[in-house]
Write a protein that holds these residues in place. Structure first.
Motif, PDB file in Angstrom:
ATOM      1  N   SER A  81       0.826  -1.209   0.000  1.00 46.45           N
ATOM      2  CA  SER A  81       0.000   0.000   0.000  1.00 46.45           C
ATOM      3  C   SER A  81       0.863   1.262   0.000  1.00 46.45           C
ATOM      4  N   LEU A  82       1.960   1.241   0.754  1.00 49.71           N
ATOM      5  CA  LEU A  82       2.883   2.374   0.759  1.00 49.71           C
ATOM      6  C   LEU A  82       3.521   2.556  -0.617  1.00 49.71           C
ATOM      7  N   PHE A  83       3.962   1.445  -1.210  1.00 47.00           N
ATOM      8  CA  PHE A  83       4.619   1.482  -2.515  1.00 47.00           C
ATOM      9  C   PHE A  83       3.673   2.029  -3.589  1.00 47.00           C
ATOM     10  N   GLY A 134      -9.391  -8.212  -8.583  1.00 48.55           N
ATOM     11  CA  GLY A 134     -10.089  -8.303  -9.868  1.00 48.55           C
ATOM     12  C   GLY A 134     -11.186  -7.263  -9.991  1.00 48.55           C
ATOM     13  N   ALA A 135     -11.928  -7.061  -8.918  1.00 46.77           N
ATOM     14  CA  ALA A 135     -13.025  -6.089  -8.935  1.00 46.77           C
ATOM     15  C   ALA A 135     -12.486  -4.666  -9.091  1.00 46.77           C
ATOM     16  N   ILE A 136     -11.377  -4.366  -8.423  1.00 49.53           N
ATOM     17  CA  ILE A 136     -10.808  -3.017  -8.515  1.00 49.53           C
ATOM     18  C   ILE A 136     -10.231  -2.765  -9.910  1.00 49.53           C
ATOM     19  N   ILE A 137      -9.690  -3.785 -10.544  1.00 47.49           N
ATOM     20  CA  ILE A 137      -9.179  -3.629 -11.913  1.00 47.49           C
ATOM     21  C   ILE A 137     -10.298  -3.178 -12.843  1.00 47.49           C
ATOM     22  N   VAL A 138     -11.453  -3.848 -12.770  1.00 46.31           N
ATOM     23  CA  VAL A 138     -12.589  -3.477 -13.624  1.00 46.31           C
ATOM     24  C   VAL A 138     -13.073  -2.069 -13.275  1.00 46.31           C
ATOM     25  N   PRO A 255       4.501  -8.921  -7.690  1.00 47.25           N
ATOM     26  CA  PRO A 255       3.238  -8.789  -8.435  1.00 47.25           C
ATOM     27  C   PRO A 255       2.328 -10.004  -8.225  1.00 47.25           C
ATOM     28  N   PHE A 256       1.066  -9.726  -7.997  1.00 45.66           N
ATOM     29  CA  PHE A 256       0.036 -10.759  -7.801  1.00 45.66           C
ATOM     30  C   PHE A 256       0.492 -11.809  -6.780  1.00 45.66           C
ATOM     31  N   HIS A 257       0.985 -11.311  -5.660  1.00 50.11           N
ATOM     32  CA  HIS A 257       1.497 -12.175  -4.598  1.00 50.11           C
ATOM     33  C   HIS A 257       0.437 -13.158  -4.092  1.00 50.11           C
ATOM     34  N   GLN A 317      -3.102  -2.750  -8.341  1.00 44.79           N
ATOM     35  CA  GLN A 317      -3.554  -4.140  -8.263  1.00 44.79           C
ATOM     36  C   GLN A 317      -2.453  -5.115  -8.655  1.00 44.79           C
ATOM     37  N   PHE A 318      -1.556  -4.703  -9.542  1.00 42.65           N
ATOM     38  CA  PHE A 318      -0.451  -5.573  -9.932  1.00 42.65           C
ATOM     39  C   PHE A 318       0.516  -5.790  -8.777  1.00 42.65           C
TER      40      PHE A 318
END
Length: 477
Positions: A81-83, A134-138, A255-257, A317-318
């Protein structure tokens, strides 16, 4: 006689007419575009990070345990979140193409999404986070496409509306400061006299520093107050070094941890609603900040700002972050310090990225006890409300209709603060909007302004409102 300097409303250097008869022109930078000396740039940027830190880390610290993540995985979410907040802040302040408000505008994790994210991912662990992402990406793609149309709402934000919304932003944030002043919720000493006394002491220190210091040191009074308050809190046992001892020196947010994004219709609908709420609040924040820094936010500025919000949310999101949105508390910091350079905030964004890559350094800022943050927060958030009152002073309040608009919008906007359970019987998806007093107050102010000042009055909706923003800015400055 030489004409007064005129600042253009864009990010470029501006022209100053040296002679009214077409004489030579001199290039003058708007304070927003000013590059400060390195030390001042860093300390002022660090002050912005200190002001927003708790707001950035709180959502992942709430959502992580709620969806079933371990303490270590939750700490990973905090670093992510900081990054991503740093990336989003750089997009806003520096920008590219038609992306970015190019104002001293801080972005971080939006609180508006906390409740729906918990509802989406509760008890589902990694799968829950994957569905949220996924929801935030859309929602981010939808927001990016809507930005050019959403920005046109600026014409519906005259001083009577913007002043009301800015006041609501400040008043709505004050309970956050009061919560910090009480300490960690659920702890044995929550709300103790020691915690509240520490907050009061920090408040007095900040006020004293603002009164006694001059120049640069006066501008970083908040940062100095946080440092002094933390030092005083150490022998009182209010500061824990555990997080710093357990943190790794370097840690990149993979990414996508938590797995590839998953797409569920109900989750997408919820986060799209959250995105609209965030866009509404960001629009109000940009208008507020534009007034404070003397560069009123026009349609293009808001469009660029909303694009930065949505691209920042998408990129987040990534790297396992959440939805990015404006941080109103930093608007109060700009108003109080009078440091208007967007490069200062960009420096803060760079610091956030480094903190996200260095968990040990991030945990060092976490040494600041919540009561110390609460004491400083009273000044920060109160400054936002004061800016709203200043804006309302230019809103022709002698007109009964305008006074009625402000009274009604403030009253409805304060419902979530004064009566948190007021809307408890409403559907959860609707609560995303209703629980945001800023959003509801903003909508009410816009609708009433149209009803009382335009519809049936033989006026153009656009004519007076397009000039309202610069007039309000002139009143403040």
């Amino acid at each position: 006689m030489a004409a007064e300097p005129r600042f253009r409303n864009d990010a470029a250097a501006v022209s100053v007419d040296a002679e009214p008869s077409g004489g030579p022109e001199t290039s003058v930078k708007h304070p927003v575009d000013e590059v400060l000396p390195p030390v001042r740039m860093f300390t002022s940027g660090l002050q912005h990070v200190a002001a927003m830190y708790a707001g950035v880390v709180a959502p992942p610290m709430i959502v992580g345990p709620a969806v079933g993540l371990s303490a270590k995985e939750t700490a990973f979410l905090v670093g992510a979140s900081l990054f991503t907040a740093g990336i989003a802040t750089l997009l806003q302040t520096l920008g590219f193409w038609r992306v970015g408000a190019r104002l001293p505008f801080v972005n971080g994790v939006s609180f508006a999404g906390v409740t729906p994210m918990i509802a989406i991912g509760k008890g589902r662990g990694h799968d829950g986070i994957a569905v949220i992402l996924g929801a935030i990406i859309v929602a981010s793609v939808l927001g990016f496409l809507l930005a050019p149309y959403f920005s046109k709402l600026v014409r519906f934000f005259p001083p009577v509306v913007t002043g009301t919304v800015i006041t609501l932003i400040g008043v709505s944030l004050l309970p956050v400061a009061f919560g910090w002043a009480q300490g960690t919720q659920g702890a044995a000493d929550y709300g103790s006299m020691k915690n509240i006394g520490m907050a009061a002491l920090t408040l007095v220190i900040v006020l004293a520093l603002r009164k006694l210091l001059r120049g640069f040191f006066q501008q970083i009074a908040i940062l100095l107050g946080l440092v002094i308050g933390t030092v005083i809190a150490i022998p009182m046992g209010m500061t824990s070094f555990d997080a710093m001892r357990d943190a790794d020196p370097i840690g990149f947010p993979t990414p996508f941890h938590f797995g590839a994004p998953q797409f569920e219709v109900s989750a997408i609908v919820s986060m799209c609603i959250v995105m609209l709420v965030c866009m509404t609040e960001s629009t109000a924040d940009m208008l507020a900040l534009g007034k404070i820094v003397g560069r009123p936010a026009d349609e293009r500025t808001i469009e660029g700002g909303l694009r930065a919000d949505t691209i920042g949310s998408l990129v987040s999101q990534f790297f396992n972050g959440f939805m990015a949105s404006a941080f109103a508390q930093n608007i109060g910091l700009v108003a109080m310090t009078k440091v208007r350079s967007r490069y200062v905030v960009a420096t803060g964004g760079g610091i956030l990225i480094l903190l996200g890559l260095c968990p040990m350094a991030a945990s060092a800022i976490a040494l600041v006890p919540l009561p110390v943050l609460g004491g400083a927060g009273v000044v920060l958030f109160g400054s936002v409300a004061a800016s709203g009152v200043q804006t309302l002073a230019s809103a022709a309040m002698e007109k009964g209709e305008n006074a009625l608009i402000v009274a009604t919008a403030l009253g409805i906007g304060l419902i979530p603060i004064a009566a948190p359970d007021f809307y408890q019987a409403f559907p959860k998806d609707v609560l995303v909007v209703l629980d945001s007093g800023i959003s509801t107050g903003c909508v009410v102010a816009i609708v009433l302004n149209l009803a009382f000042n335009h519809l049936g009055a033989g006026k153009s909706v656009e004519e007076p409102e397009q000039q309202a923003v610069p007039e309000a800015a002139a009143a403040i400055h």
